[in-house]
Design a protein around this motif. Structure first.
Motif, PDB file in Angstrom:
ATOM      1  N   VAL A 150      71.923  81.698   6.812  1.00  0.00           N
ATOM      2  CA  VAL A 150      72.169  81.015   5.547  1.00  0.00           C
ATOM      3  C   VAL A 150      72.293  79.514   5.811  1.00  0.00           C
ATOM      4  O   VAL A 150      73.018  79.094   6.725  1.00  0.00           O
ATOM      5  N   LEU A 151      71.592  78.715   5.024  1.00  0.00           N
ATOM      6  CA  LEU A 151      71.657  77.257   5.147  1.00  0.00           C
ATOM      7  C   LEU A 151      72.129  76.669   3.824  1.00  0.00           C
ATOM      8  O   LEU A 151      71.431  76.749   2.814  1.00  0.00           O
ATOM      9  N   ILE A 152      73.323  76.112   3.832  1.00  0.00           N
ATOM     10  CA  ILE A 152      73.904  75.482   2.645  1.00  0.00           C
ATOM     11  C   ILE A 152      73.674  73.981   2.737  1.00  0.00           C
ATOM     12  O   ILE A 152      74.190  73.320   3.645  1.00  0.00           O
ATOM     13  N   PHE A 153      72.889  73.435   1.814  1.00  0.00           N
ATOM     14  CA  PHE A 153      72.704  71.993   1.736  1.00  0.00           C
ATOM     15  C   PHE A 153      73.762  71.402   0.805  1.00  0.00           C
ATOM     16  O   PHE A 153      73.963  71.886  -0.318  1.00  0.00           O
ATOM     17  N   SER A 154      74.406  70.342   1.267  1.00  0.00           N
ATOM     18  CA  SER A 154      75.436  69.667   0.486  1.00  0.00           C
ATOM     19  C   SER A 154      75.062  68.192   0.373  1.00  0.00           C
ATOM     20  O   SER A 154      75.042  67.487   1.387  1.00  0.00           O
ATOM     21  N   PRO A 155      74.720  67.691  -0.820  1.00  0.00           N
ATOM     22  CA  PRO A 155      74.301  66.290  -0.947  1.00  0.00           C
ATOM     23  C   PRO A 155      75.345  65.308  -0.412  1.00  0.00           C
ATOM     24  O   PRO A 155      75.034  64.417   0.366  1.00  0.00           O
ATOM     25  N   HIS A 156      76.593  65.475  -0.864  1.00  0.00           N
ATOM     26  CA  HIS A 156      77.702  64.683  -0.343  1.00  0.00           C
ATOM     27  C   HIS A 156      78.545  65.579   0.573  1.00  0.00           C
ATOM     28  O   HIS A 156      78.419  66.805   0.519  1.00  0.00           O
ATOM     29  N   PRO A 157      79.432  65.002   1.358  1.00  0.00           N
ATOM     30  CA  PRO A 157      80.171  65.821   2.315  1.00  0.00           C
ATOM     31  C   PRO A 157      81.220  66.760   1.726  1.00  0.00           C
ATOM     32  O   PRO A 157      81.941  67.383   2.501  1.00  0.00           O
ATOM     33  N   ASP A 158      81.331  66.867   0.430  1.00  0.00           N
ATOM     34  CA  ASP A 158      82.294  67.818  -0.137  1.00  0.00           C
ATOM     35  C   ASP A 158      81.691  68.725  -1.209  1.00  0.00           C
ATOM     36  O   ASP A 158      82.373  69.587  -1.765  1.00  0.00           O
ATOM     37  N   ASP A 159      80.393  68.570  -1.509  1.00  0.00           N
ATOM     38  CA  ASP A 159      79.785  69.383  -2.562  1.00  0.00           C
ATOM     39  C   ASP A 159      79.788  70.866  -2.218  1.00  0.00           C
ATOM     40  O   ASP A 159      79.854  71.719  -3.103  1.00  0.00           O
ATOM     41  N   ASP A 160      79.723  71.190  -0.919  1.00  0.00           N
ATOM     42  CA  ASP A 160      79.690  72.601  -0.525  1.00  0.00           C
ATOM     43  C   ASP A 160      80.957  73.330  -0.954  1.00  0.00           C
ATOM     44  O   ASP A 160      80.898  74.383  -1.585  1.00  0.00           O
ATOM     45  N   VAL A 161      82.114  72.765  -0.634  1.00  0.00           N
ATOM     46  CA  VAL A 161      83.361  73.461  -0.961  1.00  0.00           C
ATOM     47  C   VAL A 161      83.740  73.296  -2.431  1.00  0.00           C
ATOM     48  O   VAL A 161      84.336  74.186  -3.023  1.00  0.00           O
ATOM     49  N   ILE A 162      83.378  72.165  -3.043  1.00  0.00           N
ATOM     50  CA  ILE A 162      83.667  71.984  -4.462  1.00  0.00           C
ATOM     51  C   ILE A 162      82.869  72.969  -5.311  1.00  0.00           C
ATOM     52  O   ILE A 162      83.400  73.605  -6.224  1.00  0.00           O
ATOM     53  N   SER A 163      81.597  73.116  -4.995  1.00  0.00           N
ATOM     54  CA  SER A 163      80.701  73.863  -5.872  1.00  0.00           C
ATOM     55  C   SER A 163      80.565  75.330  -5.506  1.00  0.00           C
ATOM     56  O   SER A 163      80.317  76.159  -6.375  1.00  0.00           O
ATOM     57  N   MET A 164      80.709  75.669  -4.224  1.00  0.00           N
ATOM     58  CA  MET A 164      80.516  77.066  -3.830  1.00  0.00           C
ATOM     59  C   MET A 164      81.452  77.458  -2.686  1.00  0.00           C
ATOM     60  O   MET A 164      81.101  78.258  -1.819  1.00  0.00           O
ATOM     61  N   GLY A 165      82.668  76.898  -2.713  1.00  0.00           N
ATOM     62  CA  GLY A 165      83.617  77.170  -1.642  1.00  0.00           C
ATOM     63  C   GLY A 165      83.978  78.635  -1.506  1.00  0.00           C
ATOM     64  O   GLY A 165      84.143  79.153  -0.394  1.00  0.00           O
ATOM     65  N   GLY A 166      84.095  79.344  -2.628  1.00  0.00           N
ATOM     66  CA  GLY A 166      84.413  80.766  -2.579  1.00  0.00           C
ATOM     67  C   GLY A 166      83.269  81.579  -2.006  1.00  0.00           C
ATOM     68  O   GLY A 166      83.471  82.498  -1.199  1.00  0.00           O
ATOM     69  N   THR A 167      82.049  81.250  -2.408  1.00  0.00           N
ATOM     70  CA  THR A 167      80.862  81.948  -1.906  1.00  0.00           C
ATOM     71  C   THR A 167      80.655  81.642  -0.426  1.00  0.00           C
ATOM     72  O   THR A 167      80.305  82.533   0.364  1.00  0.00           O
ATOM     73  N   PHE A 168      80.857  80.399  -0.051  1.00  0.00           N
ATOM     74  CA  PHE A 168      80.824  79.981   1.349  1.00  0.00           C
ATOM     75  C   PHE A 168      81.759  80.884   2.158  1.00  0.00           C
ATOM     76  O   PHE A 168      81.374  81.464   3.193  1.00  0.00           O
ATOM     77  N   ASP A 169      82.981  81.033   1.691  1.00  0.00           N
ATOM     78  CA  ASP A 169      83.977  81.856   2.372  1.00  0.00           C
ATOM     79  C   ASP A 169      83.513  83.311   2.486  1.00  0.00           C
ATOM     80  O   ASP A 169      83.639  83.948   3.543  1.00  0.00           O
ATOM     81  N   ARG A 170      82.952  83.851   1.407  1.00  0.00           N
ATOM     82  CA  ARG A 170      82.459  85.232   1.407  1.00  0.00           C
ATOM     83  C   ARG A 170      81.352  85.426   2.440  1.00  0.00           C
ATOM     84  O   ARG A 170      81.306  86.415   3.163  1.00  0.00           O
ATOM     85  N   LEU A 171      80.409  84.485   2.471  1.00  0.00           N
ATOM     86  CA  LEU A 171      79.274  84.600   3.392  1.00  0.00           C
ATOM     87  C   LEU A 171      79.742  84.623   4.845  1.00  0.00           C
ATOM     88  O   LEU A 171      79.244  85.407   5.663  1.00  0.00           O
ATOM     89  N   VAL A 172      80.704  83.757   5.181  1.00  0.00           N
ATOM     90  CA  VAL A 172      81.241  83.737   6.542  1.00  0.00           C
ATOM     91  C   VAL A 172      82.003  85.031   6.815  1.00  0.00           C
ATOM     92  O   VAL A 172      81.810  85.680   7.853  1.00  0.00           O
TER      93      VAL A 172
END
Length: 644
Positions: A371-393
């Motif tokens: 899985v490759l999560i692109f984040s435009p700014h250094p916090d967009d990943d956790v702001i926008s999909m932090g829960g999904t990020f956590d699930r994937l890991v």
């Protein structure tokens, strides 16, 4: 945009397939899928006007606008000059407005903007350039404004006026309350206008409170007016302007009284127009799957019912009788839509192994996905999909995060100073002297001055450290975190460079290295600063170039949205529920980005911090699902699959 005179009262500008007259719309408009293409057409119209005037031995008098909307128009005019020989020797220009007080050489001035984007690159005569003077003494402003009006009249009036529109409905700086017959004058800026300008000025406190602007009457005197609007954040005011009543509370509505005006829109800006948002209220529809979903969810929200409680009468009474006749009964429509929405919900964003995936948004295989999560700014990943990020890991997938930009311009000076002073206390010798220099640069920086490369490097390192803190908290190994520092972003200012071959190569190399089964990217084009759009354009460009490669046959692209807007319910292909504990964990991950808390620089007019916006948005999505009659969750993150 050819003019067709249909009768004595109406002049209609037709572009086949782009515009339909409806009873709701009072201003001619054209909607394009690409603002770039639309800008080229507008530039083409201006170029034709300039050439026609030259052939007649006449001057061409242009009224020009600033802001982000006309930038691509000016870029195309520059290209036409350099590559096709378009001459501006017969052009006289008058700009709409300027901040007051404002020095000409200030990078935030409209004088600077116009020379940077247009005048420095074409052969217009300097004496033919007219831009309101932001340094005129206050006691001379009335006299100056009258002279500006007189000069426009002396050269024969405006042949063409280019406009943008603010979210207050202002054209030029004619804020709500401006009079129909107003001329060039000084005006006090609306708070929302200043909030929208705040990012460019590094905070609203630095935005001037006044401006000099052409008046409504001056604008309306132009023989041809074209207004540009791009992006979803302009959708509400565009609907109000085109479909509402003429009112001083929305000054752009005065353009309804002008007989030669066109609004040029992209799909985002046009998204609230009745014929686009609810076309069944305008006439017969081709009920595609997407339109059917949009219509049924709209109906649920209008009559305040869940999907399975809709009746034949609800459909008939709200302009959807033809859909009902096509399907035979509300029951059939309701069951189909209920199942469709139910199938978007999954707690397994990477797919559930050993499960029937027929009706799941993601594939079961392979069991472990890259899985490759692109984040435009250094916090967009956790702001926008932090829960999904956590699930994937948590569910064992090989997750990589790629931060596309450094995000350095969003770090306030006081945060950088804090880190520099700590570093100074821990160093000595040459290193200490380097840090002393950085501290001096921060303390001595003038208002709106671009940070030095050394300070920008420090600010980028601050954001990198915060990102690593968040990804470690999520359980990710540092080797799976990639800092791309795309060159288009590294200007030190809000204005970014266009995407380059180097940007494309960096992203391409990473995708080809990881060979992902899933790519997540920010699809929030309501981002008011444009970084999200450029970042997505780069990804789409790369995916289009390499889609023939074998590994790409198994690669799916999922779009998430950022801090400004969520997908509409009918647009959602995957909704990942979050438990109360996951909501708290997502909040903690966002808190690692300390430089973006407590008065973040680029939040727009929404004073909520990004973690609050994210939680409110996720909770609101869950509530909307529940109101449709689906399961109740604490929060939900939404995604849309994109087919490249």
């Amino acid at each position: 945009m050819k003019i067709v005179q249909e009768d004595q009262k109406n002049i209609v500008y037709k572009a086949p397939g782009k515009f339909e007259e409806t009873r709701f719309e009072k201003i001619h408009n054209m909607v394009f899928s690409s603002s770039d293409h639309a800008s080229q057409l507008v530039a083409g119209e201006i170029a034709d006007l300039i050439k026609n005037k030259k052939d007649k031995g006449e001057n061409c008098v242009l009224g020009l606008a600033t802001g982000s909307s006309p930038i691509n128009v000016y870029a195309e005019l520059v290209r036409l000059h350099k590559e096709e020989g378009l001459s501006f020797e017969n052009v006289i220009s008058f700009n709409l407005d300027e901040y007051w007080p404002m020095d000409e050489d200030n990078v935030q001035s409209y004088h600077y903007f116009m020379h940077e984007h247009l005048f420095n690159h074409i052969n217009i005569k300097p004496e033919n350039i007219n831009i309101p003077n932001g340094k005129i003494p206050q006691e001379k402003i009335i006299e100056y404004c009258l002279a500006y009006e007189a000069k426009i009249k002396d050269v024969g009036g405006l042949d063409f006026q280019l406009l943008g529109i603010g979210r207050t409905g202002h054209i030029g700086f004619n804020e709500p309350g401006s009079h129909y017959n107003s001329g060039t004058r000084m005006i006090t800026l609306d708070h929302l206008t200043r909030a929208d300008a705040a990012p460019s000025f590094h905070g609203i406190s630095n935005v001037p409170k006044k401006a000099i602007t052409m008046g409504i009457s001056t604008v309306r005197s132009a023989r041809r007016i074209v207004l540009l609007a791009w992006g979803q954040n302009k959708a509400e005011v565009i609907k109000e302007t085109i479909e509402g009543e003429v009112s001083p509370s929305v000054p752009a509505t005065y353009l309804q009284k002008h007989k030669n005006t066109s609004f040029i829109l992209d799909t985002g800006a046009a998204s609230e127009l009745t014929r686009i948002k609810t076309p069944w209220l305008v006439g017969s529809c081709n009920w595609t799957t997407e339109l059917r979903g949009r219509g049924i969810i709209w109906l649920c929200q209008k009559v305040n019912k869940s999907i399975l409680n809709l009746t034949d009468k609800d459909y008939n009474d709200n302009g959807m009788a033809d859909l009902l006749a096509q399907e035979g009964s509300a029951y059939n429509l309701n069951i189909e839509m209920f199942n469709r929405m139910q199938h978007t919900i999954t707690g397994w964003p990477g797919g559930k192994f050993n499960a029937d995936d027929t009706n799941r948004p993601e594939r079961a295989l392979p069991q472990t996905k890259r899985v490759l999560i692109f984040s435009p700014h250094p916090d967009d990943d956790v702001i926008s999909m932090g829960g999904t990020f956590d699930r994937l890991v948590e569910q064992g997938h090989e997750v990589h995060v790629a931060y596309q930009t450094s995000g350095n311009i969003a770090v306030p000076d006081y945060e950088a100073l804090k880190f520099a002073e700590v570093a100074r206390d821990l160093t000595c010798g040459d290193d200490a002297r380097k840090i002393d220099s950085i501290i001096h640069q921060i303390k001595s920086r003038r208002e709106n001055e671009v940070n030095s490369p050394e300070v920008r490097k420090l600010k980028a390192r601050i954001r990198k450290g915060e990102s690593l803190g968040a990804t470690r908290f999520e359980g990710l190994d540092d080797k799976q975190v990639h800092f791309l520092n795309l060159p288009f972003y590294e200007t030190g200012t809000i204005k970014k460079s266009p995407m380059s071959t180097e940007d494309i190569k960096i992203v391409r190399d990473l995708i080809e290295e990881i060979k992902p089964h899933q790519v997540y990217a920010a699809g929030d084009l309501a981002d008011p600063h444009g970084t999200h759009k450029v970042c997505l354009d780069i990804i789409l460009k790369v995916l289009g170039e390499i889609k023939h490669k074998d590994f790409m046959k198994d690669c799916w692209l999922w779009l998430y949205r950022g801090a400004w807007h969520e997908f509409e319910l009918h647009e959602i292909d995957m909704a990942v529920p979050l438990s109360p504990d996951q909501v708290l964990k997502k909040r903690q991950a966002i808190f690692f980005h300390q430089s973006q808390k407590d008065g973040v620089m680029f939040q727009g007019e929404d004073i909520r911090e990004f973690w609050v916006r994210a939680e409110d948005r996720n909770k609101e999505t869950a509530v909307k699902y529940r109101e449709l009659g689906l399961a109740q969750y604490a929060a939900m993150e939404a995604f849309r699959r994109h087919y490249y």
